[in-house]
Motif scaffolding. Structure first.
Motif, PDB file in Angstrom:
ATOM      1  N   TYR A   3      10.899   2.521  12.427  1.00 14.49           N
ATOM      2  CA  TYR A   3      11.519   3.009  11.197  1.00 14.49           C
ATOM      3  C   TYR A   3      11.710   1.916  10.155  1.00 14.49           C
ATOM      4  N   PRO A   5       9.895  -0.958   9.371  1.00 14.10           N
ATOM      5  CA  PRO A   5       8.728  -1.220   8.517  1.00 14.10           C
ATOM      6  C   PRO A   5       8.335  -0.022   7.643  1.00 14.10           C
ATOM      7  N   VAL A   6       8.516   1.185   8.153  1.00 13.63           N
ATOM      8  CA  VAL A   6       8.181   2.379   7.369  1.00 13.63           C
ATOM      9  C   VAL A   6       9.094   2.476   6.153  1.00 13.63           C
ATOM     10  N   GLY A   8      10.471  -0.015   4.683  1.00 11.72           N
ATOM     11  CA  GLY A   8      10.033  -1.073   3.785  1.00 11.72           C
ATOM     12  C   GLY A   8       8.829  -0.646   2.962  1.00 11.72           C
ATOM     13  N   MET A   9       7.924   0.084   3.571  1.00 13.49           N
ATOM     14  CA  MET A   9       6.750   0.573   2.849  1.00 13.49           C
ATOM     15  C   MET A   9       7.117   1.641   1.819  1.00 13.49           C
ATOM     16  N   LEU A  10       8.179   2.383   2.088  1.00 12.06           N
ATOM     17  CA  LEU A  10       8.610   3.433   1.164  1.00 12.06           C
ATOM     18  C   LEU A  10       9.411   2.885  -0.013  1.00 12.06           C
ATOM     19  N   GLY A  11       9.752   1.604   0.025  1.00  7.75           N
ATOM     20  CA  GLY A  11      10.430   0.999  -1.115  1.00  7.75           C
ATOM     21  C   GLY A  11      11.909   0.722  -0.912  1.00  7.75           C
ATOM     22  N   GLU A  13      14.957  -1.422   0.094  1.00  7.27           N
ATOM     23  CA  GLU A  13      15.163  -2.857   0.254  1.00  7.27           C
ATOM     24  C   GLU A  13      15.706  -3.142   1.654  1.00  7.27           C
TER      25      GLU A  13
END
Length: 56
Positions: A3, A5-6, A8-11, A13
């Motif tokens: 969860y 890293p996901v 983080g990819m979604l924006g 912080e």
């Protein structure tokens, strides 16, 4: 583990998210500290048996 890293990819912080997780963990730990102390005390009494039959 997936969860973070996901998010983080979604924006989201990561610093604020990790700070929130830390605060939640601290709050839960403080809320359960008395309960866990009582549980550990009961286990120690059962294991070490400081009382014998007939004690008052």
């Amino acid at each position: 583990m997936v969860y973070i890293p996901v998010l983080g990819m979604l924006g989201v912080e990561m610093t604020s998210f990790i700070a929130i997780l830390g605060a939640v963990g601290l709050a839960i730990g403080m809320a359960l500290s008395g309960t866990l102390q009582n549980f550990a005390g009961g286990v120690m009494i059962l294991l070490f048996k400081p009382y014998k039959v007939g004690d008052f």
